[in-house]
Structure formats: structure tokens, C-alpha cells
Design a protein around this motif. Structure first.
Motif, PDB file in Angstrom:
ATOM      1  N   LEU A 141       0.805  -1.218   0.000  1.00  0.00           N
ATOM      2  CA  LEU A 141       0.000   0.000   0.000  1.00  0.00           C
ATOM      3  C   LEU A 141       0.843   1.275   0.000  1.00  0.00           C
ATOM      4  CD1 LEU A 141      -2.669   1.481   0.023  1.00  0.00           C
ATOM      5  CD2 LEU A 141      -2.872   1.012   2.480  1.00  0.00           C
ATOM      6  N   PRO A 142       1.939   1.355   0.770  1.00  0.00           N
ATOM      7  CA  PRO A 142       2.730   2.584   0.736  1.00  0.00           C
ATOM      8  C   PRO A 142       3.254   2.933  -0.659  1.00  0.00           C
ATOM      9  CG  PRO A 142       3.300   1.313   2.673  1.00  0.00           C
ATOM     10  CD  PRO A 142       2.414   0.432   1.831  1.00  0.00           C
ATOM     11  N   GLY A 143       3.493   1.939  -1.490  1.00  0.00           N
ATOM     12  CA  GLY A 143       4.015   2.198  -2.825  1.00  0.00           C
ATOM     13  C   GLY A 143       2.959   2.396  -3.894  1.00  0.00           C
ATOM     14  N   TRP A 144       1.700   2.296  -3.508  1.00  0.00           N
ATOM     15  CA  TRP A 144       0.596   2.444  -4.460  1.00  0.00           C
ATOM     16  C   TRP A 144       0.285   3.923  -4.643  1.00  0.00           C
ATOM     17  CZ3 TRP A 144      -5.081   2.909  -3.380  1.00  0.00           C
ATOM     18  CH2 TRP A 144      -5.860   2.631  -4.521  1.00  0.00           C
ATOM     19  N   ASP A 145      -0.039   4.325  -5.883  1.00  0.00           N
ATOM     20  CA  ASP A 145      -0.263   5.753  -6.132  1.00  0.00           C
ATOM     21  C   ASP A 145      -1.737   6.124  -6.254  1.00  0.00           C
ATOM     22  OD1 ASP A 145      -0.907   4.659  -8.570  1.00  0.00           O
ATOM     23  OD2 ASP A 145       0.620   5.734  -9.722  1.00  0.00           O
ATOM     24  N   GLY A 146      -2.659   5.204  -5.932  1.00  0.00           N
ATOM     25  CA  GLY A 146      -4.079   5.495  -6.049  1.00  0.00           C
ATOM     26  C   GLY A 146      -4.620   6.283  -4.862  1.00  0.00           C
ATOM     27  N   ARG A 147      -5.742   6.968  -5.108  1.00  0.00           N
ATOM     28  CA  ARG A 147      -6.493   7.629  -4.031  1.00  0.00           C
ATOM     29  C   ARG A 147      -7.958   7.288  -4.259  1.00  0.00           C
ATOM     30  NH1 ARG A 147      -5.512  13.679  -3.121  1.00  0.00           N
ATOM     31  NH2 ARG A 147      -5.909  13.173  -0.936  1.00  0.00           N
ATOM     32  N   VAL A 148      -8.655   6.995  -3.192  1.00  0.00           N
ATOM     33  CA  VAL A 148      -9.967   6.371  -3.336  1.00  0.00           C
ATOM     34  C   VAL A 148     -11.075   7.170  -2.672  1.00  0.00           C
ATOM     35  CG1 VAL A 148      -8.835   4.111  -3.412  1.00  0.00           C
ATOM     36  CG2 VAL A 148      -9.808   4.930  -1.250  1.00  0.00           C
ATOM     37  N   ASP A 149     -12.296   6.813  -3.059  1.00  0.00           N
ATOM     38  CA  ASP A 149     -13.497   7.416  -2.501  1.00  0.00           C
ATOM     39  C   ASP A 149     -14.023   6.638  -1.298  1.00  0.00           C
ATOM     40  OD1 ASP A 149     -14.110   9.544  -4.641  1.00  0.00           O
ATOM     41  OD2 ASP A 149     -13.896   7.722  -5.844  1.00  0.00           O
ATOM     42  N   ALA A 150     -13.697   5.352  -1.223  1.00  0.00           N
ATOM     43  CA  ALA A 150     -14.202   4.528  -0.131  1.00  0.00           C
ATOM     44  C   ALA A 150     -13.253   3.361   0.116  1.00  0.00           C
ATOM     45  CB  ALA A 150     -15.602   4.004  -0.443  1.00  0.00           C
ATOM     46  N   TRP A 151     -13.132   2.974   1.365  1.00  0.00           N
ATOM     47  CA  TRP A 151     -12.353   1.803   1.775  1.00  0.00           C
ATOM     48  C   TRP A 151     -13.277   0.764   2.388  1.00  0.00           C
ATOM     49  CZ3 TRP A 151      -7.524  -0.011   1.218  1.00  0.00           C
ATOM     50  CH2 TRP A 151      -6.499   0.868   0.872  1.00  0.00           C
ATOM     51  N   PHE A 152     -13.040  -0.495   2.031  1.00  0.00           N
ATOM     52  CA  PHE A 152     -13.618  -1.636   2.725  1.00  0.00           C
ATOM     53  C   PHE A 152     -12.472  -2.253   3.537  1.00  0.00           C
ATOM     54  CE2 PHE A 152     -16.777  -2.781  -0.971  1.00  0.00           C
ATOM     55  CZ  PHE A 152     -17.414  -1.557  -0.809  1.00  0.00           C
ATOM     56  N   LEU A 153     -12.505  -2.115   4.835  1.00  0.00           N
ATOM     57  CA  LEU A 153     -11.460  -2.687   5.698  1.00  0.00           C
ATOM     58  C   LEU A 153     -11.974  -4.039   6.176  1.00  0.00           C
ATOM     59  CD1 LEU A 153     -10.483   0.550   7.680  1.00  0.00           C
ATOM     60  CD2 LEU A 153      -9.568  -0.316   5.509  1.00  0.00           C
ATOM     61  N   ASP A 154     -11.545  -5.106   5.494  1.00  0.00           N
ATOM     62  CA  ASP A 154     -12.165  -6.419   5.679  1.00  0.00           C
ATOM     63  C   ASP A 154     -11.140  -7.520   5.905  1.00  0.00           C
ATOM     64  OD1 ASP A 154     -14.317  -8.133   5.925  1.00  0.00           O
ATOM     65  OD2 ASP A 154     -14.472  -8.539   3.786  1.00  0.00           O
ATOM     66  N   GLY A 155     -10.108  -7.211   6.671  1.00  0.00           N
ATOM     67  CA  GLY A 155      -9.186  -8.274   7.051  1.00  0.00           C
ATOM     68  C   GLY A 155      -9.832  -9.204   8.073  1.00  0.00           C
ATOM     69  N   PHE A 156      -9.158 -10.293   8.379  1.00  0.00           N
ATOM     70  CA  PHE A 156      -9.652 -11.175   9.431  1.00  0.00           C
ATOM     71  C   PHE A 156      -9.661 -10.420  10.757  1.00  0.00           C
ATOM     72  CE2 PHE A 156      -8.184 -14.407   6.326  1.00  0.00           C
ATOM     73  CZ  PHE A 156      -9.371 -15.110   6.194  1.00  0.00           C
ATOM     74  N   SER A 157     -10.299 -11.010  11.747  1.00  0.00           N
ATOM     75  CA  SER A 157     -10.443 -10.394  13.065  1.00  0.00           C
ATOM     76  C   SER A 157      -9.133  -9.763  13.540  1.00  0.00           C
ATOM     77  CB  SER A 157     -10.880 -11.466  14.064  1.00  0.00           C
ATOM     78  OG  SER A 157     -10.662 -11.042  15.377  1.00  0.00           O
ATOM     79  N   PRO A 158      -9.181  -8.533  14.070  1.00  0.00           N
ATOM     80  CA  PRO A 158      -7.953  -7.908  14.572  1.00  0.00           C
ATOM     81  C   PRO A 158      -7.210  -8.758  15.595  1.00  0.00           C
ATOM     82  CG  PRO A 158      -9.706  -6.283  14.442  1.00  0.00           C
ATOM     83  CD  PRO A 158     -10.340  -7.622  14.157  1.00  0.00           C
ATOM     84  N   ALA A 159      -7.945  -9.568  16.347  1.00  0.00           N
ATOM     85  CA  ALA A 159      -7.293 -10.424  17.334  1.00  0.00           C
ATOM     86  C   ALA A 159      -6.479 -11.530  16.676  1.00  0.00           C
ATOM     87  CB  ALA A 159      -8.336 -11.037  18.262  1.00  0.00           C
ATOM     88  N   LYS A 160      -6.878 -11.921  15.467  1.00  0.00           N
ATOM     89  CA  LYS A 160      -6.211 -13.037  14.781  1.00  0.00           C
ATOM     90  C   LYS A 160      -5.329 -12.580  13.625  1.00  0.00           C
ATOM     91  CE  LYS A 160      -9.797 -16.302  16.129  1.00  0.00           C
ATOM     92  NZ  LYS A 160     -10.740 -17.360  15.724  1.00  0.00           N
ATOM     93  N   ASN A 161      -5.532 -11.352  13.143  1.00  0.00           N
ATOM     94  CA  ASN A 161      -4.782 -10.836  12.002  1.00  0.00           C
ATOM     95  C   ASN A 161      -4.360  -9.398  12.303  1.00  0.00           C
ATOM     96  OD1 ASN A 161      -5.686 -10.185   8.509  1.00  0.00           O
ATOM     97  ND2 ASN A 161      -3.688 -10.504   9.407  1.00  0.00           N
TER      98      ASN A 161
END
Length: 222
Positions: A141-161
Motif C-alpha cells: 500500500l505505501p508504494g501504491w499511487d491510487g487515491r480512493v473514494d471509499a475503503w472496505f477494511l475487511d481483514g480477518f479479526s484484529p485479534a487473529k490478524n
């Protein structure tokens, strides 16, 4: 280097569970309803759709969010092209994606259309420009040059990922948002909300889906 496809078990024959994270890929109650509540309604879609609307996602999983979003784009009559970029460290094998998506008959038309493309890094349709960026999002992500209108933050559970919910990565999420962009996630974990706030976003806790009492929505004002 390309990672090996994620290894799975199947709960009730249709809900995939990651062996790596010991977590299901979508709600055991109704994965499609959860996606619609959390990521679509959570980002005020389809009201904000416009030509070139760009969504980015942490955690592609089964592709359910993409299917639901493209179906909504078409149902809403949105004109032009939807841009959808997803970051995934451990892609699911195409045959497993197809099996998981079969649980959602309502999306069968879109699922069948996209099925031949699974495993490809890019998909270009008349109304969709899709890119899957494989690898650890903390690096990609730090090297990506895109900018977005919306994010879906859908990783596994924060406790497990926890790697997908850290303060540095949430700062990168915010950095890749245009003014007025939003982000939504199923988790209401305090450290996630604090990380988004530390990144300069306005954060609110709102009702979650099903057994989840709360979820998180964030917005970038400038």
C-alpha cells in the motif's frame, strides 16, 4: 514471490474458514447481508456512486464484496466505470472462490460473469476496472499511487490478524483517501478506531450487523 493459495476448511459445506487465521471469511449468519450493511451502507452506497468511483479494500477473500458492489452498481443505474482495487496477501484458489460464492444465489449472474477471471491480477469490463495487488499490504500500500473514494477494511479479526489493523497501515489507508472519502469496517475494536483517529479521520461507532453490536465508519474531511 507468489504465495500459495490459502488452505481452507468448510463449515456447513459452504462457509470457508482460513486455516492460517482460524477465522471464517464471512458471517455465519448471512455473509451477503453483512457485506451490504457494513461496506455498502457503511460507505453510503449507492448514493455516492459516480463515474470513476474508486473503492479500495484490505482483504479480498472470496470476492464477495466485489460481487455485491458490482451488482449494486448495476442495479442503481450508475453510469461509467467502477474502479475496485483490493490488497490480499494470501489469495484464495479460484475453485474455492467459486465454491464460496455459490452460497449467494442472488449474485449468481455476476459470479458467473467474473468466474473465468479469478486468479488474474486485472479484470476490465465495460463497467468495471479491477486490480488485485498481491502481498503484505504493509509493503504494497505505501508504494501504491491510487487515491480512493471509499475503503472496505475487511481483514480477518484484529485479534487473529493484527498485521492488517496497525496504526501505520491505518495511516496509509487515510493517506490514500480523497477529501470526503469514507472507510467502513465490521470491527469496533478500540485500537482500530484510535488508529483511524490518529490518521486524521473522523471516526464514529455505529450499529453493526447481526451479533456484532457495533461497527466503525470513518471519513476524511480534508
Amino acid at each position: 514471490m507468489t504465495n500459495q493459495p490459502e488452505t481452507l476448511s468448510w463449515r456447513d459445506g459452504e462457509v470457508p474458514v482460513s486455516h492460517r487465521f482460524d477465522d471464517p471469511y464471512f458471517s455465519l449468519d448471512d455473509g451477503l447481508a453483512e457485506t451490504r450493511h457494513t461496506f455498502l451502507a457503511g460507505n453510503h452506497l449507492p448514493e455516492r456512486f459516480r463515474d470513476g468511483f474508486h473503492i479500495a479494500e484490505l482483504g479480498f477473500g472470496t470476492g464477495l464484496n466485489l460481487l455485491a458492489t458490482l451488482a449494486l452498481w448495476r442495479q442503481s443505474g450508475a453510469a461509467g466505470v467502477l474502479h475496485f482495487t483490493t490488497f490480499e496477501a494470501f489469495p484464495m484458489a479460484p475453485q474455492d472462490m467459486i465454491r464460496a460464492q455459490a452460497a449467494f444465489g442472488e449474485l449468481s449472474g455476476v459470479a458467473q460473469e467474473l468466474a473465468p477471471h479469478w486468479g488474474a491480477a486485472r479484470i476490465d469490463l465495460p463497467d468495471l476496472r479491477f486490480e488485485l495487488i498481491e502481498g503484505d499490504a504493509r509493503t504494497t500500500l505505501p508504494g501504491w499511487d491510487g487515491r480512493v473514494d471509499a475503503w472496505f477494511l475487511d481483514g480477518f479479526s484484529p485479534a487473529k490478524n493484527p498485521e492488517l489493523w496497525g496504526e501505520a497501515l491505518m495511516a496509509e489507508v487515510a493517506r490514500h483517501m480523497v477529501p470526503g472519502a469514507s472507510a467502513a469496517t465490521y470491527t469496533a475494536a478500540g485500537h482500530v478506531r484510535r488508529a483511524l483517529e490518529a490518521a486524521g479521520l473522523a471516526v464514529e461507532r455505529i450499529p453493526g450487523y447481526g451479533r456484532k453490536r457495533h461497527m466503525t465508519r470513518a471519513e476524511r474531511s480534508t
